[in-house]
Design an enzyme around this catalytic site. Structure first.
Site, PDB file in Angstrom:
ATOM      1  N   LYS A  60       0.687   3.248   8.488  1.00 45.13           N
ATOM      2  CA  LYS A  60      -0.200   4.265   8.237  1.00 45.13           C
ATOM      3  C   LYS A  60      -0.993   3.624   6.905  1.00 45.13           C
ATOM      4  O   LYS A  60      -0.574   3.848   5.822  1.00 45.13           O
ATOM      5  CB  LYS A  60       0.290   5.701   7.945  1.00 45.13           C
ATOM      6  N   HIS A  99       3.339   1.376  13.939  1.00 42.98           N
ATOM      7  CA  HIS A  99       3.694   2.409  12.963  1.00 42.98           C
ATOM      8  C   HIS A  99       3.378   2.443  11.773  1.00 42.98           C
ATOM      9  O   HIS A  99       3.879   3.716  11.019  1.00 42.98           O
ATOM     10  CB  HIS A  99       5.532   2.175  13.020  1.00 42.98           C
ATOM     11  N   ASP A 111      16.797   2.843 -10.359  1.00 45.88           N
ATOM     12  CA  ASP A 111      16.885   3.191 -11.899  1.00 45.88           C
ATOM     13  C   ASP A 111      15.509   3.692 -12.183  1.00 45.88           C
ATOM     14  O   ASP A 111      15.330   4.850 -11.612  1.00 45.88           O
ATOM     15  CB  ASP A 111      16.834   1.562 -12.312  1.00 45.88           C
ATOM     16  N   LYS A 157       9.780   8.320   3.815  1.00 46.74           N
ATOM     17  CA  LYS A 157      10.305   7.077   3.869  1.00 46.74           C
ATOM     18  C   LYS A 157      10.161   6.405   2.608  1.00 46.74           C
ATOM     19  O   LYS A 157       9.435   5.692   2.285  1.00 46.74           O
ATOM     20  CB  LYS A 157       9.715   6.166   5.003  1.00 46.74           C
ATOM     21  N   ASP A 198     -13.668   0.734   1.204  1.00 42.57           N
ATOM     22  CA  ASP A 198     -14.534  -0.097   0.428  1.00 42.57           C
ATOM     23  C   ASP A 198     -13.826  -1.444  -0.477  1.00 42.57           C
ATOM     24  O   ASP A 198     -14.446  -1.867  -1.429  1.00 42.57           O
ATOM     25  CB  ASP A 198     -15.483   0.741  -0.541  1.00 42.57           C
ATOM     26  N   HIS A 216      10.100  13.827   7.179  1.00 42.44           N
ATOM     27  CA  HIS A 216       9.659  12.626   7.705  1.00 42.44           C
ATOM     28  C   HIS A 216       9.420  11.429   6.313  1.00 42.44           C
ATOM     29  O   HIS A 216       8.635  10.367   6.898  1.00 42.44           O
ATOM     30  CB  HIS A 216       8.195  13.211   8.335  1.00 42.44           C
TER      31      HIS A 216
END
Length: 420
Positions: A136, A134, A320, A315, A141, A313
């Protein structure tokens, strides 16, 4: 003609198993840029790839054959043809509909294409539902890295329509990119060298560093081996330290009791706690599951917003004025107990403020706020049911490990590409 597409085993360590079991420490002196939605993310990633001179590492859960997917394919093919080493790791569930021709064109150009846990459909039904890749991550380089929740698909662009996703990623430049590069290379099964700063598990760095210099970044991840709870523990630790504010925006919110308790406890001691949940979910069950927990949180002063403009979608979270996290991990049983996930922890005042302003705008202009109930109904019953469901899901890694589609294996398979 036939082209080989590599097949990555479920949770099977690469040859350098020691590298995989290392923790990554806090790296100072980084530049972190927030990328909101595909409009910011795709141009940044594609431009970095076009400028690549040596190597492109890419991991993604979803790659579709739409305008975004075809643009990515063209960029990767062009890079490989000019001599750049390109390794693409795809999830067998999320990318299960990619055509042999699409993958074949990549492989023919010299791109190394790897599929995590592919499985043929049985009577039209997929069997590789659990333990998904899952993450991404893109590293170019070993100099610039991207990580977040955005897949390579057109539904992350506003012109996709009402179903376009609201999401976040970050671009990282600086010493932390070495950790992203090391991790992505190790997870692809390649040999990697260890260096000072990559620590053994018994020397795990704190999710909340004692020094407060801006530009601090730490990579954390979860697998089904030695790092099962790292992302969850980072959230819990940060919540326990909160003094002023907490904002969590999460697409699929159904955490276990320990994390819920820390959210509640923060609100009880006077911390301003806001949750941004799905109001227009792409999966209805996600909304129903989250709402089982609302009464428990509302009664102690947690403010809950539901984002209603389009599917959420993201996350992301902040605590603080200087702690933030962005990545692929939801706060639900799939992400916290089954999937292979990766987040970055960020200690940076400017980035924290930028993320806060984005989420505050979202909450103020595009959300409905759940009313506080003076006499919450059935909150104890809902919490009990939620507790049981979550911890049944916790055992899924062991249960799904018995299924044939999830036995560790590493072997190539042949995909027929179209003749040109």
């Amino acid at each position: 003609m036939s082209v080989a597409v590599e097949h990555i085993a479920t949770d099977q360590p690469p040859d350098d198993a020691k590298a995989r079991d290392l923790d990554y420490g806090w790296q100072p002196g980084n530049r972190i840029e927030l990328l909101e939605n595909g409009e910011a993310y795709f141009p940044a990633v594609f431009e970095a790839m076009r400028q690549a001179q040596r190597e492109i590492l890419l991991e993604t859960f979803i790659l579709f054959e739409d305008k975004v997917g075809h643009e990515l394919q063209g960029i990767l093919i062009e890079a490989a043809q000019r001599g750049v080493k390109v390794i693409v790791s795809l999830d067998g569930f999320g990318c299960g509909e990619l055509s042999p021709a699409f993958l074949g064109e990549l492989a023919e150009a010299g791109v190394t294409v790897q599929m995590f846990d592919p499985a043929a459909k049985i009577v039209g039904i997929r069997t590789n539902w659990f333990r998904r890749l899952h993450r991404k991550i893109v590293v170019v380089d070993a100099a610039v890295g991207f990580i977040g929740g955005i897949n390579f698909s057109a539904d992350h662009l506003a012109d996709f329509g009402p179903e376009a996703k609201q999401d976040y990623a970050v671009q990282v430049s600086g010493p932390a990119v070495a950790d992203l590069h090391h991790f992505a290379l190790a997870q692809s099964g390649r040999q990697v060298r260890t260096r000072r700063g990559w620590r053994r598990r018994q020397q795990r760095p704190s999710p909340w560093p004692t020094h407060t210099d801006d530009g601090l970044v730490r990579l954390i991840y979860r697998d089904n081996l030695q790092h099962r709870d790292d992302i969850e523990e980072a959230y819990i630790h940060a919540l326990s330290k909160a003094q002023k504010r907490v904002v969590i925006a999460n697409a699929y919110f159904f955490p276990g009791y320990r994390l819920l308790r820390e959210i509640r406890n923060a609100a009880r001691r006077g911390v301003q706690v806001q949750l941004i949940m799905q109001g227009q979910p792409d999966v209805l069950l996600a909304k129903l599951a989250a709402r089982m927990l609302y009464d428990y949180l509302l009664k102690d002063g947690v403010v809950i917003h539901e984002y209603c403009q389009r599917p959420l979608h993201g996350k992301v979270a902040l605590v603080d004025d200087d702690w933030s996290t962005v990545g692929s991990s939801n706060l639900d049983p799939l992400s916290l107990s089954l999937n292979l996930e990766a987040n970055v922890l960020i200690r940076d005042h400017a980035f924290n403020q930028q993320l806060y302003q984005s989420l505050e705008t979202l909450a103020r202009n595009h959300c409905q706020t759940m009313p506080e109930k003076r006499k919450p109904r059935l909150w104890l019953w809902r919490l009990t049911v939620g507790f049981l469901v979550f911890h049944v899901m916790r055992h899924f890694p062991a249960l799904t490990g018995w299924l044939p589609a999830h036995k560790p294996r590493l072997k190539p398979f042949e995909s027929q590409a179209h003749e040109h």
